[in-house]
Design a protein around this motif. Structure first.
Motif, mmCIF file in Angstrom:
data_model
loop_
_atom_site.group_PDB
_atom_site.id
_atom_site.type_symbol
_atom_site.label_atom_id
_atom_site.label_comp_id
_atom_site.label_asym_id
_atom_site.label_seq_id
_atom_site.Cartn_x
_atom_site.Cartn_y
_atom_site.Cartn_z
ATOM 1 N N VAL A 1 5.563 -8.783 -7.591
ATOM 2 C CA VAL A 1 5.613 -9.381 -8.927
ATOM 3 C C VAL A 1 6.602 -8.621 -9.816
ATOM 4 N N ILE A 2 6.546 -7.293 -9.769
ATOM 5 C CA ILE A 2 7.440 -6.473 -10.604
ATOM 6 C C ILE A 2 8.895 -6.765 -10.267
ATOM 7 N N LEU A 3 9.206 -6.777 -8.979
ATOM 8 C CA LEU A 3 10.584 -7.026 -8.569
ATOM 9 C C LEU A 3 10.964 -8.489 -8.777
ATOM 10 N N GLY A 4 10.020 -9.385 -8.513
ATOM 11 C CA GLY A 4 10.297 -10.806 -8.694
ATOM 12 C C GLY A 4 10.564 -11.186 -10.136
ATOM 13 N N ARG A 5 9.968 -10.434 -11.073
ATOM 14 C CA ARG A 5 10.199 -10.679 -12.500
ATOM 15 C C ARG A 5 11.414 -9.891 -13.019
ATOM 16 N N ASP A 6 12.094 -9.164 -12.130
ATOM 17 C CA ASP A 6 13.282 -8.376 -12.504
ATOM 18 C C ASP A 6 13.005 -7.416 -13.653
ATOM 19 N N VAL A 7 11.858 -6.738 -13.609
ATOM 20 C CA VAL A 7 11.582 -5.680 -14.580
ATOM 21 C C VAL A 7 12.604 -4.562 -14.348
ATOM 22 N N PRO A 8 13.308 -4.109 -15.384
ATOM 23 C CA PRO A 8 14.419 -3.176 -15.148
ATOM 24 C C PRO A 8 14.018 -1.782 -14.704
ATOM 25 N N VAL A 9 12.782 -1.336 -15.066
ATOM 26 C CA VAL A 9 12.379 0.047 -14.777
ATOM 27 C C VAL A 9 11.002 0.048 -14.124
ATOM 28 N N LEU A 10 10.887 0.799 -13.036
ATOM 29 C CA LEU A 10 9.605 1.001 -12.366
ATOM 30 C C LEU A 10 9.245 2.468 -12.471
ATOM 31 N N GLU A 11 8.079 2.764 -13.063
ATOM 32 C CA GLU A 11 7.556 4.116 -13.082
ATOM 33 C C GLU A 11 6.541 4.231 -11.959
ATOM 34 N N THR A 12 6.803 5.136 -11.018
ATOM 35 C CA THR A 12 5.901 5.302 -9.888
ATOM 36 C C THR A 12 5.107 6.594 -10.032
ATOM 37 N N ALA A 13 3.916 6.592 -9.467
ATOM 38 C CA ALA A 13 3.068 7.779 -9.460
ATOM 39 C C ALA A 13 2.164 7.687 -8.243
ATOM 40 N N GLY A 14 1.750 8.854 -7.744
ATOM 41 C CA GLY A 14 0.880 8.861 -6.587
ATOM 42 C C GLY A 14 1.579 9.418 -5.366
ATOM 43 N N SER A 15 1.076 9.036 -4.199
ATOM 44 C CA SER A 15 1.584 9.600 -2.947
ATOM 45 C C SER A 15 2.034 8.502 -1.994
ATOM 46 N N GLU A 16 2.774 8.921 -0.966
ATOM 47 C CA GLU A 16 3.252 8.002 0.071
ATOM 48 C C GLU A 16 4.013 6.818 -0.544
ATOM 49 N N LEU A 17 5.000 7.160 -1.367
ATOM 50 C CA LEU A 17 5.713 6.116 -2.113
ATOM 51 C C LEU A 17 7.104 5.820 -1.572
ATOM 52 N N GLY A 18 7.436 6.356 -0.410
ATOM 53 C CA GLY A 18 8.771 6.154 0.132
ATOM 54 C C GLY A 18 9.155 4.697 0.251
#
Length: 328
Positions: A88-105
Protein backbone atom coordinates in the motif's frame (compact mmCIF):
# COMPACT_ATOMS: atom_id res chain seq x y z
CA UNK A 1 17.38 26.16 6.94
CA UNK A 2 19.21 23.96 4.46
CA UNK A 3 20.86 20.72 5.51
CA UNK A 4 21.44 17.41 3.77
CA UNK A 5 18.15 16.28 5.30
CA UNK A 6 16.04 19.14 3.92
CA UNK A 7 17.56 18.52 0.49
CA UNK A 8 16.90 14.79 0.70
CA UNK A 9 13.31 15.07 1.91
CA UNK A 10 12.45 18.29 0.05
CA UNK A 11 11.23 19.98 3.21
CA UNK A 12 11.69 23.50 4.57
CA UNK A 13 13.04 22.69 8.03
CA UNK A 14 15.09 19.69 9.26
CA UNK A 15 12.37 18.53 11.65
CA UNK A 16 10.69 15.12 11.37
CA UNK A 17 7.72 13.87 13.37
CA UNK A 18 8.48 10.34 14.45
CA UNK A 19 6.09 7.51 13.76
CA UNK A 20 4.04 6.83 16.90
CA UNK A 21 1.49 4.10 17.46
CA UNK A 22 -2.07 5.49 17.77
CA UNK A 23 -0.74 9.05 17.31
CA UNK A 24 0.68 9.12 13.77
CA UNK A 25 -2.54 9.95 11.94
CA UNK A 26 -3.41 12.32 9.14
CA UNK A 27 -4.33 15.26 11.41
CA UNK A 28 -0.87 15.38 12.98
CA UNK A 29 1.22 14.32 9.98
CA UNK A 30 -0.38 16.85 7.64
CA UNK A 31 0.00 19.65 10.20
CA UNK A 32 3.73 18.95 10.59
CA UNK A 33 4.23 18.82 6.83
CA UNK A 34 2.22 21.99 6.26
CA UNK A 35 4.44 23.72 8.84
CA UNK A 36 7.59 22.85 6.88
CA UNK A 37 8.69 19.62 8.57
CA UNK A 38 8.02 16.02 7.60
CA UNK A 39 4.89 14.47 9.06
CA UNK A 40 4.77 10.70 9.44
CA UNK A 41 1.79 8.36 9.49
CA UNK A 42 2.13 5.14 11.49
CA UNK A 43 1.16 2.17 9.35
CA UNK A 44 0.21 -0.21 12.16
CA UNK A 45 -2.07 2.35 13.80
CA UNK A 46 -4.43 1.36 11.00
CA UNK A 47 -6.15 -2.02 11.50
CA UNK A 48 -5.65 -3.21 7.91
CA UNK A 49 -3.55 -2.35 4.87
CA UNK A 50 -6.71 -1.10 3.19
CA UNK A 51 -7.34 1.30 6.07
CA UNK A 52 -3.77 2.57 5.74
CA UNK A 53 -4.44 3.34 2.08
CA UNK A 54 -7.47 5.39 3.07
CA UNK A 55 -5.41 7.24 5.71
CA UNK A 56 -2.70 8.05 3.14
CA UNK A 57 -5.37 9.40 0.80
CA UNK A 58 -6.84 11.46 3.64
CA UNK A 59 -3.43 12.90 4.49
CA UNK A 60 -2.90 13.86 0.84
CA UNK A 61 -6.16 15.79 0.91
CA UNK A 62 -4.86 17.71 3.94
CA UNK A 63 -1.39 18.58 2.65
CA UNK A 64 0.33 18.98 -0.69
CA UNK A 65 3.75 18.69 0.92
CA UNK A 66 5.89 15.56 1.43
CA UNK A 67 5.04 13.17 4.25
CA UNK A 68 6.14 9.69 5.22
CA UNK A 69 4.84 6.45 6.66
CA UNK A 70 6.44 4.48 9.49
CA UNK A 71 6.50 0.69 9.19
CA UNK A 72 7.81 -1.09 12.26
CA UNK A 73 8.56 -4.79 11.73
CA UNK A 74 8.85 -6.91 14.88
CA UNK A 75 9.01 -10.68 15.34
CA UNK A 76 5.71 -11.82 16.84
CA UNK A 77 3.75 -15.05 16.95
CA UNK A 78 0.92 -13.46 14.98
CA UNK A 79 2.53 -10.77 12.78
CA UNK A 80 0.53 -8.15 10.88
CA UNK A 81 0.41 -8.37 7.10
CA UNK A 82 3.67 -6.46 6.71
CA UNK A 83 4.07 -7.18 2.99
CA UNK A 84 0.58 -5.90 2.27
CA UNK A 85 1.15 -2.74 4.32
CA UNK A 86 4.31 -2.14 2.29
CA UNK A 87 2.38 -2.80 -0.95
CA UNK A 88 0.00 0.00 0.00
CA UNK A 89 2.80 2.44 0.92
CA UNK A 90 4.63 1.86 -2.34
CA UNK A 91 1.45 1.65 -4.38
CA UNK A 92 0.39 5.08 -3.09
CA UNK A 93 3.86 6.48 -3.96
CA UNK A 94 4.49 7.81 -0.45
CA UNK A 95 7.83 9.63 -0.85
CA UNK A 96 9.40 8.62 2.50
CA UNK A 97 9.37 5.33 4.40
CA UNK A 98 10.53 5.30 8.01
CA UNK A 99 11.51 1.78 8.99
CA UNK A 100 12.08 0.35 12.45
CA UNK A 101 12.60 -3.11 13.86
CA UNK A 102 14.63 -6.09 12.70
CA UNK A 103 15.13 -8.22 9.60
CA UNK A 104 14.32 -5.32 7.30
CA UNK A 105 16.64 -6.09 4.40
CA UNK A 106 13.84 -7.14 2.06
CA UNK A 107 11.67 -4.15 3.03
CA UNK A 108 14.51 -1.69 2.41
CA UNK A 109 15.40 -3.33 -0.91
CA UNK A 110 11.81 -3.16 -2.17
CA UNK A 111 11.42 0.48 -1.12
CA UNK A 112 14.70 1.50 -2.73
CA UNK A 113 13.84 -0.33 -5.95
CA UNK A 114 10.60 1.66 -6.01
CA UNK A 115 12.49 4.94 -5.61
CA UNK A 116 11.24 5.61 -2.07
CA UNK A 117 13.47 7.48 0.36
CA UNK A 118 14.18 5.28 3.40
CA UNK A 119 14.97 6.52 6.93
CA UNK A 120 15.85 3.74 9.37
CA UNK A 121 15.54 4.11 13.14
CA UNK A 122 18.53 2.80 15.10
CA UNK A 123 19.63 2.77 18.73
CA UNK A 124 23.33 2.13 18.18
CA UNK A 125 26.11 3.06 15.78
CA UNK A 126 26.67 -0.58 14.81
CA UNK A 127 23.04 -0.95 13.76
CA UNK A 128 23.21 2.37 11.89
CA UNK A 129 26.28 1.18 9.97
CA UNK A 130 24.44 -2.02 9.08
CA UNK A 131 21.47 0.00 7.80
CA UNK A 132 23.81 2.20 5.77
CA UNK A 133 25.29 -0.90 4.13
CA UNK A 134 21.77 -2.00 3.23
CA UNK A 135 21.28 1.22 1.30
CA UNK A 136 19.10 3.45 3.50
CA UNK A 137 19.12 7.14 2.66
CA UNK A 138 19.25 8.43 6.24
CA UNK A 139 19.38 7.15 9.81
CA UNK A 140 17.41 8.29 12.84
CA UNK A 141 19.62 7.61 15.86
CA UNK A 142 17.69 7.19 19.14
CA UNK A 143 19.41 8.18 22.37
CA UNK A 144 18.60 6.62 25.73
CA UNK A 145 16.30 9.57 26.51
CA UNK A 146 13.89 8.51 23.77
CA UNK A 147 10.37 7.22 24.22
CA UNK A 148 9.55 3.82 22.83
CA UNK A 149 12.38 1.31 22.68
CA UNK A 150 15.79 3.02 23.09
CA UNK A 151 17.77 -0.22 22.94
CA UNK A 152 19.87 -1.97 25.55
CA UNK A 153 23.12 0.01 25.39
CA UNK A 154 21.88 2.95 27.52
CA UNK A 155 23.86 5.55 25.55
CA UNK A 156 22.56 9.12 25.82
CA UNK A 157 22.00 11.22 22.72
CA UNK A 158 24.86 13.61 23.49
CA UNK A 159 27.42 10.84 22.95
CA UNK A 160 25.45 8.71 20.50
CA UNK A 161 24.79 11.48 17.96
CA UNK A 162 28.44 12.48 17.89
CA UNK A 163 29.62 8.86 17.62
CA UNK A 164 27.25 8.27 14.72
CA UNK A 165 28.28 11.46 12.94
CA UNK A 166 31.93 10.40 13.08
CA UNK A 167 31.26 7.08 11.33
CA UNK A 168 28.23 7.44 9.06
CA UNK A 169 28.14 8.91 5.57
CA UNK A 170 24.35 9.22 5.25
CA UNK A 171 22.39 12.08 6.87
CA UNK A 172 21.58 11.64 10.56
CA UNK A 173 18.44 12.53 12.47
CA UNK A 174 18.93 13.11 16.20
CA UNK A 175 16.13 11.48 18.15
CA UNK A 176 15.41 11.31 21.87
CA UNK A 177 15.14 14.24 24.23
CA UNK A 178 14.78 16.99 21.61
CA UNK A 179 11.91 19.36 22.38
CA UNK A 180 13.05 22.88 21.50
CA UNK A 181 15.34 24.93 19.30
CA UNK A 182 18.30 24.76 21.67
CA UNK A 183 18.17 20.98 21.48
CA UNK A 184 18.04 21.17 17.70
CA UNK A 185 21.03 23.52 17.65
CA UNK A 186 22.98 21.10 19.85
CA UNK A 187 22.10 18.21 17.55
CA UNK A 188 23.28 20.12 14.49
CA UNK A 189 26.54 21.08 16.19
CA UNK A 190 27.13 17.44 17.14
CA UNK A 191 26.87 16.49 13.48
CA UNK A 192 23.21 15.65 12.93
CA UNK A 193 21.41 16.92 9.84
CA UNK A 194 18.07 17.32 11.59
CA UNK A 195 15.92 16.13 14.47
CA UNK A 196 13.19 13.57 14.96
CA UNK A 197 10.60 14.34 17.65
CA UNK A 198 7.77 12.22 18.97
CA UNK A 199 6.84 13.24 22.50
CA UNK A 200 7.01 16.97 21.75
CA UNK A 201 4.54 16.59 18.90
CA UNK A 202 2.18 14.71 21.25
CA UNK A 203 1.76 17.99 23.12
CA UNK A 204 0.42 19.94 20.14
CA UNK A 205 -3.13 20.91 19.33
CA UNK A 206 -3.31 18.65 16.29
CA UNK A 207 -2.12 15.50 18.08
CA UNK A 208 -5.06 13.04 18.29
CA UNK A 209 -4.79 12.61 22.06
CA UNK A 210 -7.20 13.46 24.86
CA UNK A 211 -6.43 16.84 26.50
CA UNK A 212 -5.84 15.05 29.83
CA UNK A 213 -2.92 13.17 28.28
CA UNK A 214 -1.39 16.37 26.97
CA UNK A 215 -1.80 18.02 30.36
CA UNK A 216 -0.11 15.02 32.02
CA UNK A 217 2.90 15.55 29.74
CA UNK A 218 3.00 19.24 30.67
CA UNK A 219 2.77 18.50 34.39
CA UNK A 220 5.56 15.92 34.34
CA UNK A 221 9.27 16.58 34.86
CA UNK A 222 12.27 14.93 33.24
CA UNK A 223 12.23 12.49 36.18
CA UNK A 224 8.73 11.23 35.48
CA UNK A 225 9.44 8.49 32.98
CA UNK A 226 10.29 4.90 33.82
CA UNK A 227 11.77 1.91 32.01
CA UNK A 228 9.75 -1.23 31.44
CA UNK A 229 10.67 -4.60 29.88
CA UNK A 230 14.26 -4.29 31.15
CA UNK A 231 14.27 -7.92 32.29
CA UNK A 232 12.99 -8.99 28.85
CA UNK A 233 15.80 -7.06 27.11
CA UNK A 234 13.21 -5.06 25.20
CA UNK A 235 13.53 -1.82 27.20
CA UNK A 236 10.77 0.74 26.75
CA UNK A 237 10.52 4.27 28.12
CA UNK A 238 7.05 5.36 29.25
CA UNK A 239 5.38 7.94 31.47
CA UNK A 240 5.41 6.97 35.14
CA UNK A 241 1.82 6.05 36.02
CA UNK A 242 -0.12 3.33 37.81
CA UNK A 243 0.22 0.81 34.99
CA UNK A 244 3.92 1.32 34.31
CA UNK A 245 4.69 1.15 38.04
CA UNK A 246 2.80 -2.16 38.24
CA UNK A 247 4.87 -3.53 35.33
CA UNK A 248 8.13 -2.49 36.99
CA UNK A 249 7.03 -4.03 40.30
CA UNK A 250 6.36 -7.37 38.61
CA UNK A 251 9.72 -7.30 36.84
CA UNK A 252 11.55 -6.54 40.10
CA UNK A 253 10.30 -9.69 41.80
CA UNK A 254 13.04 -12.26 42.49
CA UNK A 255 11.50 -14.53 39.88
CA UNK A 256 10.96 -11.68 37.44
CA UNK A 257 7.97 -11.66 35.10
CA UNK A 258 7.26 -13.46 31.85
CA UNK A 259 5.58 -11.44 29.13
CA UNK A 260 2.21 -13.27 29.45
CA UNK A 261 1.99 -11.91 33.01
CA UNK A 262 2.61 -8.37 31.78
CA UNK A 263 0.44 -8.53 28.70
CA UNK A 264 -2.87 -7.55 30.35
CA UNK A 265 -1.21 -4.38 31.63
CA UNK A 266 0.65 -3.41 28.45
CA UNK A 267 -1.82 -4.47 25.77
CA UNK A 268 -1.97 -2.02 22.89
CA UNK A 269 -5.75 -1.81 23.00
CA UNK A 270 -5.58 -0.76 26.64
CA UNK A 271 -3.03 1.94 25.89
CA UNK A 272 -5.07 3.25 22.98
CA UNK A 273 -8.18 3.44 25.15
CA UNK A 274 -6.29 5.47 27.76
CA UNK A 275 -5.00 7.91 25.15
CA UNK A 276 -8.50 8.42 23.78
CA UNK A 277 -10.38 8.56 27.10
CA UNK A 278 -7.83 10.69 28.94
CA UNK A 279 -7.60 8.18 31.80
CA UNK A 280 -3.86 8.65 32.30
CA UNK A 281 -3.44 5.74 34.73
CA UNK A 282 -5.38 3.18 32.71
CA UNK A 283 -2.70 2.25 30.15
CA UNK A 284 0.84 2.85 28.99
CA UNK A 285 1.68 6.37 27.81
CA UNK A 286 4.95 6.34 25.89
CA UNK A 287 7.03 9.43 26.60
CA UNK A 288 10.65 10.58 26.48
CA UNK A 289 12.59 12.52 29.09
CA UNK A 290 11.88 15.61 26.98
CA UNK A 291 8.64 15.95 28.95
CA UNK A 292 10.73 18.02 31.35
CA UNK A 293 11.09 20.62 28.58
CA UNK A 294 7.43 20.84 27.56
CA UNK A 295 5.29 23.58 29.07
CA UNK A 296 2.65 24.44 26.47
CA UNK A 297 0.41 22.95 23.76
CA UNK A 298 1.00 25.01 20.61
CA UNK A 299 -0.04 24.25 17.06
CA UNK A 300 2.53 22.37 15.02
CA UNK A 301 3.18 25.53 13.00
CA UNK A 302 3.77 27.59 16.14
CA UNK A 303 6.09 24.93 17.58
CA UNK A 304 8.19 24.54 14.44
CA UNK A 305 8.55 28.28 13.81
CA UNK A 306 9.56 28.80 17.44
CA UNK A 307 12.07 25.98 17.29
CA UNK A 308 13.68 27.37 14.17
CA UNK A 309 13.92 30.82 15.73
CA UNK A 310 15.39 29.40 18.96
CA UNK A 311 17.83 27.27 17.01
CA UNK A 312 19.12 30.22 15.01
CA UNK A 313 19.44 32.34 18.16
CA UNK A 314 21.37 29.59 19.97
CA UNK A 315 23.82 29.16 17.10
CA UNK A 316 24.31 32.91 16.73
CA UNK A 317 24.90 33.22 20.48
CA UNK A 318 27.66 30.60 20.29
CA UNK A 319 29.17 32.37 17.28
CA UNK A 320 29.08 35.68 19.19
CA UNK A 321 30.88 34.12 22.15
CA UNK A 322 33.61 32.78 19.86
CA UNK A 323 33.95 36.12 18.02
CA UNK A 324 34.32 38.02 21.29
CA UNK A 325 36.97 35.58 22.45
CA UNK A 326 38.91 36.03 19.20
CA UNK A 327 38.68 39.82 19.48
CA UNK A 328 40.10 39.71 23.01
Amino acid sequence: MRTRLTELLKIQYPIVQGGMQWVGRAELASAVSNAGGLGVLTALTQPTPEALGEEIDRCRRMTSRPFGVNLTVLPTSNPPRYDEYLDVILGRDVPVLETAGSELGAVIARAKAHGTTVIHKCTSVRHALSAQRQGVDAVSIDGFEAAGHPGEDDIGAFVLIRAAARKLDVPILASGGVADGAGMAAALVLGADGVNMGTRFCATREAPLHPNIKQALLAASERDTTLIFRTLRNTGRVLRNTVSEAVVALERRPQGAAFPELQPLVAGARGRAALESGAVDDGLVWASQSIGLIDDVPTCAELIERMVSECRSAILKCADVMNREVQQ
